[in-house]
Design an enzyme around this catalytic site. Structure first.
Site, PDB file in Angstrom:
ATOM      1  N   ALA A  43       3.605  -5.424   6.574  1.00  0.00           N
ATOM      2  CA  ALA A  43       2.904  -4.561   7.990  1.00  0.00           C
ATOM      3  C   ALA A  43       2.410  -3.497   7.413  1.00  0.00           C
ATOM      4  CB  ALA A  43       3.849  -4.632   8.833  1.00  0.00           C
TER       5      ALA A  43
ATOM      6  N   THR B  83       8.424   2.164   3.807  1.00  0.00           N
ATOM      7  CA  THR B  83       8.106   1.051   2.740  1.00  0.00           C
ATOM      8  C   THR B  83       6.723   0.744   2.478  1.00  0.00           C
ATOM      9  OG1 THR B  83      10.041   0.378   3.023  1.00  0.00           O
ATOM     10  CG2 THR B  83       9.469  -0.318   1.350  1.00  0.00           C
ATOM     11  N   CYS B  84       5.432  -0.233   3.173  1.00  0.00           N
ATOM     12  CA  CYS B  84       4.328  -0.876   2.918  1.00  0.00           C
ATOM     13  C   CYS B  84       3.549   1.017   2.871  1.00  0.00           C
ATOM     14  CB  CYS B  84       3.795  -0.998   4.271  1.00  0.00           C
ATOM     15  SG  CYS B  84       4.854  -2.886   4.352  1.00  0.00           S
ATOM     16  N   THR B  85       3.069   1.431   3.063  1.00  0.00           N
ATOM     17  CA  THR B  85       2.634   2.334   3.733  1.00  0.00           C
ATOM     18  C   THR B  85       3.037   3.727   2.025  1.00  0.00           C
ATOM     19  OG1 THR B  85       2.678   2.646   5.749  1.00  0.00           O
ATOM     20  CG2 THR B  85       1.440   4.690   4.015  1.00  0.00           C
TER      21      THR B  85
ATOM     22  N   ALA C  10       1.458   0.953  -1.000  1.00  0.00           N
ATOM     23  CA  ALA C  10       0.048   1.147  -0.882  1.00  0.00           C
ATOM     24  C   ALA C  10      -0.381   2.350  -1.310  1.00  0.00           C
ATOM     25  CB  ALA C  10      -0.536   0.792   0.572  1.00  0.00           C
TER      26      ALA C  10
END
Length: 154
Positions: free
Chosen positions: A40, A45-47, A50
């Site tokens: 998401a 964690t995704c940030t 990325a």
């Protein structure tokens, strides 16, 4: 969950990026491609993952790698994520999970003892001929770009 493995042919796909542009796997024929699937936009964690890919984007390009991020989020969500973090690569929207299901990375997860269905953070490196060179089933979000380069250079 039955993810693809090294040596498999990468399933073809077509989806729109954060700007509404259509992107297909075939657009990358003759190039090496990293596809990182993440659960998401805007989550911690995704940030981190990325932004690690962003911070090392020129290094990945130097090693001949193109980069695409894919999540079940919408085009609008991807646009906010890209703008907030100045992400230099396409983010493909897959809210119907057509690509995610083709790559076999949707399945049962567990958080704080609660089981639920979700996307398993996974990355695939695809060669110039469309074959999977490397699969990262549990990428190290803070060092993912470095992990990719180390796996390919060695």
């Amino acid at each position: 969950m039955t993810p693809l493995k090294q040596g498999d042919k990468a399933p073809s796909f077509s989806a729109k990026d954060q700007d509404g542009n259509p992107i297909k796997l075939a657009d990358y024929k003759g190039k090496k491609l990293v596809i990182f699937f993440y659960p998401a936009d805007m989550t911690p964690t995704c940030t981190v993952q990325a932004c690690n890919m962003r911070d090392n984007y020129s290094l990945l390009k130097h090693h001949g790698l193109e980069v695409i991020g894919i999540s079940p989020d919408t085009i609008e969500s991807h646009k906010k994520f890209e703008s907030r973090h100045q992400l230099p690569f396409p983010l493909l929207a897959d809210p119907d999970r057509k690509i995610i299901d083709k790559y076999g990375i949707w399945g049962e997860k567990q958080l704080y003892g609660r089981k639920y269905m979700g996307l398993h953070r996974t990355s695939f490196v695809i060669d110039e001929k469309g074959k999977i060179m490397k699969v990262f089933l549990k990428p190290k979000s803070k060092q993912h770009a470095e992990e990719i380069i180390a796996a390919l250079v060695i």
